[in-house]
Design a protein around this motif. Structure first.
Motif, PDB file in Angstrom:
ATOM      1  N   LYS A  60      34.449  10.484  12.712  1.00 12.27           N
ATOM      2  CA  LYS A  60      35.822  10.140  12.370  1.00 12.27           C
ATOM      3  C   LYS A  60      36.243  10.784  11.052  1.00 12.27           C
ATOM      4  O   LYS A  60      35.437  11.005  10.153  1.00 12.27           O
ATOM      5  CB  LYS A  60      35.977   8.616  12.275  1.00 12.27           C
ATOM      6  N   SER A  61      37.541  11.053  10.939  1.00 12.86           N
ATOM      7  CA  SER A  61      38.088  11.747   9.779  1.00 12.86           C
ATOM      8  C   SER A  61      38.233  10.817   8.579  1.00 12.86           C
ATOM      9  O   SER A  61      38.374   9.602   8.719  1.00 12.86           O
ATOM     10  CB  SER A  61      39.459  12.342  10.124  1.00 12.86           C
ATOM     11  N   ILE A  62      38.227  11.412   7.385  1.00 13.74           N
ATOM     12  CA  ILE A  62      38.484  10.680   6.154  1.00 13.74           C
ATOM     13  C   ILE A  62      39.990  10.478   6.009  1.00 13.74           C
ATOM     14  O   ILE A  62      40.772  11.424   6.130  1.00 13.74           O
ATOM     15  CB  ILE A  62      37.949  11.448   4.934  1.00 13.74           C
ATOM     16  N   GLU A  70      43.889  11.190  -5.091  1.00 13.42           N
ATOM     17  CA  GLU A  70      43.313  12.357  -4.426  1.00 13.42           C
ATOM     18  C   GLU A  70      42.026  12.736  -5.143  1.00 13.42           C
ATOM     19  O   GLU A  70      41.930  12.631  -6.374  1.00 13.42           O
ATOM     20  CB  GLU A  70      44.298  13.525  -4.475  1.00 13.42           C
ATOM     21  N   LEU A  71      41.017  13.143  -4.405  1.00 16.16           N
ATOM     22  CA  LEU A  71      39.749  13.566  -4.994  1.00 16.16           C
ATOM     23  C   LEU A  71      39.255  14.820  -4.289  1.00 16.16           C
ATOM     24  O   LEU A  71      39.184  14.855  -3.064  1.00 16.16           O
ATOM     25  CB  LEU A  71      38.709  12.451  -4.894  1.00 16.16           C
ATOM     26  N   LYS A  72      38.929  15.831  -5.079  1.00 12.85           N
ATOM     27  CA  LYS A  72      38.365  17.066  -4.552  1.00 12.85           C
ATOM     28  C   LYS A  72      37.082  17.380  -5.303  1.00 12.85           C
ATOM     29  O   LYS A  72      37.048  17.317  -6.531  1.00 12.85           O
ATOM     30  CB  LYS A  72      39.348  18.233  -4.717  1.00 12.85           C
ATOM     31  N   GLY A  73      36.039  17.700  -4.564  1.00 16.06           N
ATOM     32  CA  GLY A  73      34.771  18.060  -5.182  1.00 16.06           C
ATOM     33  C   GLY A  73      34.139  19.249  -4.483  1.00 16.06           C
ATOM     34  O   GLY A  73      34.165  19.329  -3.254  1.00 16.06           O
ATOM     35  N   ALA A  74      33.591  20.161  -5.254  1.00 19.91           N
ATOM     36  CA  ALA A  74      32.942  21.342  -4.681  1.00 19.91           C
ATOM     37  C   ALA A  74      31.717  21.697  -5.505  1.00 19.91           C
ATOM     38  O   ALA A  74      31.770  21.702  -6.744  1.00 19.91           O
ATOM     39  CB  ALA A  74      33.915  22.519  -4.641  1.00 19.91           C
ATOM     40  N   SER A  75      30.608  21.968  -4.836  1.00 16.80           N
ATOM     41  CA  SER A  75      29.372  22.342  -5.516  1.00 16.80           C
ATOM     42  C   SER A  75      29.271  23.854  -5.656  1.00 16.80           C
ATOM     43  O   SER A  75      29.606  24.597  -4.729  1.00 16.80           O
ATOM     44  CB  SER A  75      28.159  21.830  -4.738  1.00 16.80           C
ATOM     45  N   GLU A  76      28.814  24.283  -6.827  1.00 16.76           N
ATOM     46  CA  GLU A  76      28.533  25.699  -7.018  1.00 16.76           C
ATOM     47  C   GLU A  76      27.165  25.998  -6.417  1.00 16.76           C
ATOM     48  O   GLU A  76      26.199  25.275  -6.651  1.00 16.76           O
ATOM     49  CB  GLU A  76      28.534  26.032  -8.509  1.00 16.76           C
ATOM     50  N   LYS A  84      37.148   5.991   6.572  1.00 16.40           N
ATOM     51  CA  LYS A  84      37.303   6.807   7.771  1.00 16.40           C
ATOM     52  C   LYS A  84      38.365   6.194   8.683  1.00 16.40           C
ATOM     53  O   LYS A  84      38.775   5.052   8.509  1.00 16.40           O
ATOM     54  CB  LYS A  84      35.957   6.938   8.493  1.00 16.40           C
ATOM     55  N   SER A  85      38.806   6.965   9.644  1.00 16.37           N
ATOM     56  CA  SER A  85      39.914   6.540  10.498  1.00 16.37           C
ATOM     57  C   SER A  85      39.565   5.345  11.378  1.00 16.37           C
ATOM     58  O   SER A  85      40.452   4.703  11.933  1.00 16.37           O
ATOM     59  CB  SER A  85      40.381   7.711  11.383  1.00 16.37           C
ATOM     60  N   ASN A  86      38.279   5.007  11.483  1.00 11.00           N
ATOM     61  CA  ASN A  86      37.882   3.820  12.244  1.00 11.00           C
ATOM     62  C   ASN A  86      37.685   2.600  11.346  1.00 11.00           C
ATOM     63  O   ASN A  86      37.210   1.559  11.796  1.00 11.00           O
ATOM     64  CB  ASN A  86      36.606   4.088  13.041  1.00 11.00           C
ATOM     65  N   GLY A  87      38.051   2.733  10.054  1.00 11.38           N
ATOM     66  CA  GLY A  87      37.956   1.605   9.129  1.00 11.38           C
ATOM     67  C   GLY A  87      36.621   1.471   8.428  1.00 11.38           C
ATOM     68  O   GLY A  87      36.462   0.621   7.557  1.00 11.38           O
ATOM     69  N   LYS A  88      35.637   2.300   8.775  1.00 13.51           N
ATOM     70  CA  LYS A  88      34.324   2.274   8.125  1.00 13.51           C
ATOM     71  C   LYS A  88      34.349   3.149   6.866  1.00 13.51           C
ATOM     72  O   LYS A  88      35.173   4.050   6.742  1.00 13.51           O
ATOM     73  CB  LYS A  88      33.239   2.752   9.083  1.00 13.51           C
TER      74      LYS A  88
END
Length: 243
Positions: free
Chosen positions: A5-7, A39-45, A116-120
């Motif tokens: 399921k999507s975030i 909003e939160l964005k994270g990216a690993s180098e 997630k879109s299912n509430g979890k």
């Protein structure tokens, strides 16, 4: 399948200042609310190198660097910003003096969760972070509503302390993140933000096994399958050796 399921939301952003992170141990304070997260964005180098031998790929070696975050907030309270950046607070006047050296800013743990879109929920704690001075945005009032925001930039790296990840000394490592998902067996996020979640291997309860057919059963066909149900999960692959 629910695990795909999507975030749809991010919330419950918390931080806790690190009091100790060295060979002797990892100690943090009580988590505090950061601010409502928009909003939160994270990216690993990361980087990798591919080695060739005899005209074929012989090996691929990768390395992971810091994870860089941008968290967009409606606003960041002055006392929270001061604590994260290491500024001086004058209690007599209620003023903050920004003399902080970015290289001397305190380290802290960062926690949050995704819905997630299912509430979890999926849960996160990054164990060693440092903040940069936030970007602020403000606009003049006009006949059109404009809402300013604050963007907090955070860098997460691995801990200095090395944890015994399996509880038997076979894998003692520095750790960047502890995470979990409500849809994973044995995971419970009810107390996730009560304290920073450190990678301490859990101690199972008394071990027992229930066989089917039961011990001492009579009249059982010699070709019947024997099923063993264990009271605790087995380490990966152990069940393959049971006969």
């Amino acid at each position: 399948m629910t695990e795909y399921k999507s975030i749809v939301n991010v919330d419950s952003a918390y931080y806790a200042l690190i009091e100790q992170d060295n060979d002797a141990g990892y100690v943090v304070g009580t988590p505090k609310r950061l601010a409502p997260a928009m909003e939160l964005k994270g990216a690993s180098e990361s980087s990798s190198e591919t080695q060739y031998a005899d005209g074929e790929v012989n090996d691929i070696v990768g390395a992971e660097g810091p994870t860089k975050f941008e968290i967009k907030l409606p606003s960041l309270p002055e006392d929270t910003a001061s604590e994260l950046l290491g500024s001086v607070y004058d209690t007599a006047t209620g003023r903050f003096f920004d003399d902080a050296d970015p290289a001397q800013a305190p380290f802290f743990a960062l926690g949050y969760r995704f819905k997630k879109s299912n509430g979890k929920y999926r849960y996160r704690w990054y164990l060693r972070c440092r903040a940069e001075k936030p970007d602020e945005e403000g606009m003049s009032e006009s006949d059109k509503v404009s809402l300013g925001t604050t963007t907090l930039k955070i860098v997460a790296v691995k801990t200095m302390h090395k944890f015994d990840l399996k509880g038997d000394g076979s894998r003692v490592k520095s750790v960047k993140r502890v995470h979990g998902d409500e849809e994973i067996v044995n995971f419970d996020g009810a107390t996730w933000f009560n304290a920073v979640q450190t990678p301490v291997a859990g101690t199972p309860g008394a071990f027992s096994v229930t066989p089917v057919p039961a011990d001492g059963a009579t009249g059982v066909s010699v070709s019947a399958n024997l099923t063993l149900t264990f009271s605790n999960p087995l380490a990966g692959g152990r069940e393959a050796g049971i006969t």
